[in-house]
Design a protein around this motif. Structure first.
Motif, PDB file in Angstrom:
ATOM      1  N   LEU A  29     -15.956 -51.569-118.301  1.00 28.57           N
ATOM      2  CA  LEU A  29     -14.989 -52.387-117.576  1.00 28.57           C
ATOM      3  C   LEU A  29     -13.685 -52.377-118.351  1.00 28.57           C
ATOM      4  N   ALA A  30     -12.615 -51.944-117.705  1.00 29.37           N
ATOM      5  CA  ALA A  30     -11.287 -51.963-118.310  1.00 29.37           C
ATOM      6  C   ALA A  30     -10.471 -53.025-117.579  1.00 29.37           C
ATOM      7  N   ASP A  31     -10.261 -54.160-118.245  1.00 31.74           N
ATOM      8  CA  ASP A  31      -9.570 -55.286-117.624  1.00 31.74           C
ATOM      9  C   ASP A  31      -8.977 -56.151-118.729  1.00 31.74           C
TER      10      ASP A  31
ATOM     11  N   THR B 268     -25.903 -52.043-119.068  1.00 31.86           N
ATOM     12  CA  THR B 268     -25.204 -52.453-120.279  1.00 31.86           C
ATOM     13  C   THR B 268     -23.720 -52.383-119.951  1.00 31.86           C
ATOM     14  N   LEU B 269     -22.970 -53.341-120.454  1.00 31.32           N
ATOM     15  CA  LEU B 269     -21.548 -53.424-120.159  1.00 31.32           C
ATOM     16  C   LEU B 269     -20.744 -53.315-121.438  1.00 31.32           C
ATOM     17  N   SER B 270     -19.814 -52.381-121.441  1.00 33.38           N
ATOM     18  CA  SER B 270     -18.816 -52.275-122.504  1.00 33.38           C
ATOM     19  C   SER B 270     -17.483 -52.669-121.894  1.00 33.38           C
ATOM     20  N   GLU B 271     -16.591 -53.209-122.726  1.00 32.45           N
ATOM     21  CA  GLU B 271     -15.307 -53.678-122.215  1.00 32.45           C
ATOM     22  C   GLU B 271     -14.163 -53.185-123.094  1.00 32.45           C
ATOM     23  N   VAL B 272     -13.045 -52.886-122.440  1.00 27.32           N
ATOM     24  CA  VAL B 272     -11.779 -52.634-123.123  1.00 27.32           C
ATOM     25  C   VAL B 272     -10.735 -53.487-122.419  1.00 27.32           C
ATOM     26  N   THR B 273      -9.665 -53.824-123.139  1.00 29.91           N
ATOM     27  CA  THR B 273      -8.715 -54.799-122.606  1.00 29.91           C
ATOM     28  C   THR B 273      -7.350 -54.221-122.242  1.00 29.91           C
ATOM     29  N   ASN B 274      -7.158 -52.933-122.419  1.00 25.13           N
ATOM     30  CA  ASN B 274      -5.898 -52.328-121.980  1.00 25.13           C
ATOM     31  C   ASN B 274      -6.082 -50.828-121.784  1.00 25.13           C
TER      32      ASN B 274
ATOM     33  N   LEU C 219      -8.680 -48.038-123.429  1.00 23.81           N
ATOM     34  CA  LEU C 219      -9.604 -47.334-122.545  1.00 23.81           C
ATOM     35  C   LEU C 219      -9.622 -45.843-122.857  1.00 23.81           C
ATOM     36  N   MET C 220      -8.450 -45.243-122.945  1.00 28.13           N
ATOM     37  CA  MET C 220      -8.387 -43.800-123.177  1.00 28.13           C
ATOM     38  C   MET C 220      -8.932 -43.442-124.567  1.00 28.13           C
ATOM     39  N   LYS C 221      -8.667 -44.289-125.560  1.00 33.78           N
ATOM     40  CA  LYS C 221      -9.234 -44.060-126.898  1.00 33.78           C
ATOM     41  C   LYS C 221     -10.753 -44.168-126.855  1.00 33.78           C
ATOM     42  N   PHE C 222     -11.264 -45.189-126.165  1.00 34.49           N
ATOM     43  CA  PHE C 222     -12.707 -45.379-126.043  1.00 34.49           C
ATOM     44  C   PHE C 222     -13.353 -44.133-125.426  1.00 34.49           C
ATOM     45  N   LEU C 223     -12.786 -43.648-124.337  1.00 31.42           N
ATOM     46  CA  LEU C 223     -13.356 -42.478-123.661  1.00 31.42           C
ATOM     47  C   LEU C 223     -13.303 -41.243-124.552  1.00 31.42           C
TER      48      LEU C 223
ATOM     49  N   CYS D 182      -4.071 -44.351-116.273  1.00 32.48           N
ATOM     50  CA  CYS D 182      -5.376 -43.975-116.847  1.00 32.48           C
ATOM     51  C   CYS D 182      -6.153 -43.075-115.885  1.00 32.48           C
ATOM     52  N   LEU D 183      -6.169 -43.446-114.600  1.00 32.13           N
ATOM     53  CA  LEU D 183      -6.877 -42.627-113.617  1.00 32.13           C
ATOM     54  C   LEU D 183      -6.305 -41.217-113.589  1.00 32.13           C
ATOM     55  N   SER D 184      -5.002 -41.105-113.645  1.00 30.46           N
ATOM     56  CA  SER D 184      -4.363 -39.786-113.654  1.00 30.46           C
ATOM     57  C   SER D 184      -4.813 -38.968-114.866  1.00 30.46           C
ATOM     58  N   GLU D 185      -4.812 -39.588-116.038  1.00 32.09           N
ATOM     59  CA  GLU D 185      -5.252 -38.888-117.253  1.00 32.09           C
ATOM     60  C   GLU D 185      -6.728 -38.504-117.182  1.00 32.09           C
ATOM     61  N   ILE D 186      -7.547 -39.414-116.675  1.00 30.97           N
ATOM     62  CA  ILE D 186      -8.985 -39.154-116.571  1.00 30.97           C
ATOM     63  C   ILE D 186      -9.244 -37.967-115.659  1.00 30.97           C
ATOM     64  N   LYS D 187      -8.574 -37.932-114.531  1.00 33.29           N
ATOM     65  CA  LYS D 187      -8.822 -36.864-113.556  1.00 33.29           C
ATOM     66  C   LYS D 187      -8.292 -35.504-114.025  1.00 33.29           C
TER      67      LYS D 187
END
Length: 157
Positions: free
Chosen positions: A10-12, A33-39, A43-47, A72-77
């Motif tokens: 969850l990124a929120d 299981t839930l992992s969370e990032v706050t910005n 998120l991109m570092k976590f991935l 983030c979606l653009s970078e992920i894709k």
């Protein structure tokens, strides 16, 4: 993804939204299981740091500090490995133009955050049900937006 534990990210940036998401997940009969990032930057570092253990599904808020959900979606894709992550947009707004852009960018589903806890639980449950029971192929455009009105009578959660 059938009959196994979901690895959810969850990124929120909103702590209350993260808490309600966790509470809803706890009440659903889904192993997760839930992992969370706050910005977005985190998120991109976590991935990038978890390329060998990517989440089964990413719930992505649009309005986050340091990098927006859309960025983030653009970078992920564009990333060879990350592009396979099912991304579910999870936002308070549902501007039709933005929804259309996100659909065209390759998000799997768009979920509007609900203020009512039972509705929130229902949309999260529906999204995870769809992820578990489909081939994770983006639906036709009319089925992209998961609405509470579509599921309230069908999912007594």
């Amino acid at each position: 993804m059938k009959d196994e534990k979901f690895n959810i990210l969850l990124a929120d940036d909103d702590p209350d939204d993260r808490m309600f998401f966790q509470d809803a997940l706890d009440e659903l009969s889904i192993q997760a299981t839930l992992s969370e990032v706050t910005n977005g930057s985190d998120l991109m570092k976590f991935l990038e740091n978890n390329l060998n253990k990517l989440p089964d599904v990413l719930f992505l808020d649009l309005n986050m500090p340091s990098k927006s959900g859309m960025e983030c979606l653009s970078e992920i894709k564009k990333h060879e490995k990350l592009s396979q992550i099912p991304v579910l947009i999870y936002s308070t707004s549902a501007n039709p133009e933005v929804v259309e852009i996100l659909y065209n960018m390759g998000a799997l589903y768009y979920i509007r955050k609900e203020g009512d806890f039972s509705c929130l639980k229902a949309v999260i449950g529906k999204a995870l049900f769809l992820c578990r029971n489909t081939r994770l192929i983006q639906p036709e455009r009319p089925d992209f937006l998961i609405l509470v009105d579509d599921i309230r009578p069908k999912l007594p959660l």
